[in-house]
Design a protein around this motif. Sequence first.
Motif, PDB file in Angstrom:
ATOM      1  N   VAL A  85       0.830  -1.212   0.000  1.00 30.57           N
ATOM      2  CA  VAL A  85       0.000   0.000   0.000  1.00 30.57           C
ATOM      3  C   VAL A  85       0.861   1.256   0.000  1.00 30.57           C
ATOM      4  N   SER A  86       2.008   1.206   0.656  1.00 29.00           N
ATOM      5  CA  SER A  86       2.927   2.356   0.612  1.00 29.00           C
ATOM      6  C   SER A  86       3.376   2.626  -0.820  1.00 29.00           C
ATOM      7  N   LEU A  87       3.689   1.564  -1.557  1.00 27.87           N
ATOM      8  CA  LEU A  87       4.065   1.707  -2.965  1.00 27.87           C
ATOM      9  C   LEU A  87       2.886   2.182  -3.807  1.00 27.87           C
ATOM     10  N   LEU A  88       1.730   1.615  -3.544  1.00 23.92           N
ATOM     11  CA  LEU A  88       0.535   1.962  -4.308  1.00 23.92           C
ATOM     12  C   LEU A  88       0.164   3.425  -4.101  1.00 23.92           C
ATOM     13  N   SER A  89       0.218   3.887  -2.869  1.00 28.52           N
ATOM     14  CA  SER A  89      -0.120   5.283  -2.582  1.00 28.52           C
ATOM     15  C   SER A  89       0.894   6.232  -3.201  1.00 28.52           C
ATOM     16  N   ARG A  90       2.163   5.835  -3.186  1.00 33.34           N
ATOM     17  CA  ARG A  90       3.198   6.634  -3.851  1.00 33.34           C
ATOM     18  C   ARG A  90       2.898   6.776  -5.334  1.00 33.34           C
ATOM     19  N   ASP A  91       2.552   5.673  -5.995  1.00 35.57           N
ATOM     20  CA  ASP A  91       2.388   5.664  -7.445  1.00 35.57           C
ATOM     21  C   ASP A  91       1.058   6.262  -7.892  1.00 35.57           C
ATOM     22  N   ASP A 139      -5.937 -15.636  -9.165  1.00 37.33           N
ATOM     23  CA  ASP A 139      -6.521 -14.994 -10.349  1.00 37.33           C
ATOM     24  C   ASP A 139      -5.505 -14.198 -11.153  1.00 37.33           C
ATOM     25  N   GLY A 140      -4.209 -14.316 -10.807  1.00 34.19           N
ATOM     26  CA  GLY A 140      -3.168 -13.566 -11.493  1.00 34.19           C
ATOM     27  C   GLY A 140      -2.790 -12.313 -10.736  1.00 34.19           C
ATOM     28  N   ASP A 141      -1.853 -11.551 -11.299  1.00 31.82           N
ATOM     29  CA  ASP A 141      -1.387 -10.344 -10.603  1.00 31.82           C
ATOM     30  C   ASP A 141      -1.838  -9.057 -11.275  1.00 31.82           C
ATOM     31  N   PHE A 142      -2.539  -9.157 -12.423  1.00 32.90           N
ATOM     32  CA  PHE A 142      -3.122  -7.989 -13.109  1.00 32.90           C
ATOM     33  C   PHE A 142      -2.070  -6.915 -13.418  1.00 32.90           C
ATOM     34  N   GLY A 143      -0.829  -7.356 -13.686  1.00 29.60           N
ATOM     35  CA  GLY A 143       0.237  -6.403 -13.955  1.00 29.60           C
ATOM     36  C   GLY A 143       0.685  -5.628 -12.727  1.00 29.60           C
ATOM     37  N   MET A 144       0.344  -6.123 -11.536  1.00 25.58           N
ATOM     38  CA  MET A 144       0.624  -5.421 -10.284  1.00 25.58           C
ATOM     39  C   MET A 144       1.496  -6.268  -9.357  1.00 25.58           C
ATOM     40  N   LEU A 145       2.332  -7.131  -9.927  1.00 25.17           N
ATOM     41  CA  LEU A 145       3.091  -8.067  -9.108  1.00 25.17           C
ATOM     42  C   LEU A 145       3.989  -7.365  -8.106  1.00 25.17           C
ATOM     43  N   HIS A 146       4.529  -6.204  -8.468  1.00 21.54           N
ATOM     44  CA  HIS A 146       5.446  -5.514  -7.556  1.00 21.54           C
ATOM     45  C   HIS A 146       4.734  -4.998  -6.308  1.00 21.54           C
ATOM     46  N   TYR A 147       3.403  -4.858  -6.351  1.00 19.86           N
ATOM     47  CA  TYR A 147       2.656  -4.502  -5.146  1.00 19.86           C
ATOM     48  C   TYR A 147       2.363  -5.741  -4.300  1.00 19.86           C
ATOM     49  N   ALA A 148       2.192  -6.879  -4.949  1.00 16.89           N
ATOM     50  CA  ALA A 148       1.985  -8.132  -4.226  1.00 16.89           C
ATOM     51  C   ALA A 148       3.289  -8.661  -3.654  1.00 16.89           C
ATOM     52  N   SER A 149       4.388  -8.420  -4.373  1.00 19.36           N
ATOM     53  CA  SER A 149       5.710  -8.938  -4.010  1.00 19.36           C
ATOM     54  C   SER A 149       6.691  -7.768  -3.956  1.00 19.36           C
TER      55      SER A 149
END
Length: 310
Positions: A165-171, A220-230
């Motif tokens: 979430v820290s990465l997501l909020s930054r981006d 269900d996959g990472d929806f192109g968001m793998l860096h937020y999951a990992s």
Amino acid sequence: MRDYDVDSELKLLKPLRFKKYSRLRRRLANGIIILSMFFARPKKGIRKKTFIIKGYKHQKVKIYFFEKKSDDGKKPAMLYVHGGGFQMRGTPVHIKIVTDMMMGTDYKAVFVNYRLIPKHAFPTALEDVYHTLLWMKEHADFLNIDINHITIAGDSAGGNLSAGVSLLSRDRNGPKIEKVMLIYPVLDQTMHTDSMNDYIDTPMWNSNLNRDMWKMYLRDGDFGMLHYASPLQANLHDFPMTYIETAEFDCLRDEGVLFSNKLVKANIIVDAHHTLRTVHGYDALFFSKFVKDIKEQRNEFLNRSFHEKN
């Protein structure tokens, strides 16, 4: 099974070894947790309020808001994200962790009951926590919190969501996170570290359980968001000032160390505590001197000015 040289104060956790969390075990455990949370009461001097907010895809998410009854004026706020392999609910132990940190600092706190796997795969939990952060910003005046001093903290899977979430909020140009606290966090979907290979039967958590968790979480996959999951795979520029704890006998240990090192290389202020003779979830034994000392370290970090150096 191997015998691990666990600190004498933590030996109560040694028998807690599981190869798999079955659907029945998850349901029973979560049922017991729900019941225990119903009877749980916050620490004396702390007020608890319950809110229902809109999470991912406008679905309902329950959150708890904690503040000291003596609070006066705007205070910094902590968003706490509980662990449990993305599949277990937050427990009274988690609430105690949060309220103990409040008593040693000037923080108010929000505790989010994000939705769980296997029913709700990625990115539901991530987005539920992010929507909680947005709610905090939108209701900062009502909650009497200082939106310029927000910390997001979490243990295990909650540490994963805190970093994500820290990465997501930054981006997304969302609310600015001042500090992050990661307690034996899940950070790497690849599971290629030495500790992941070595610790297949450790107490509380192990690589077998970790592998099953990732399969369900990314079902269900990472929806192109793998860096937020990992988050270990993410670019960590402009990441918040970070506190991180790891446990010696924990399959997650090395990814926590690698993440800490990667933050340092990105010129992020890091307060790292790589604990010895410990297992995942050690702070469940909150009555031990070992854990009380750990809590003091956490409070010292929370009380630090952002401008202080390591």
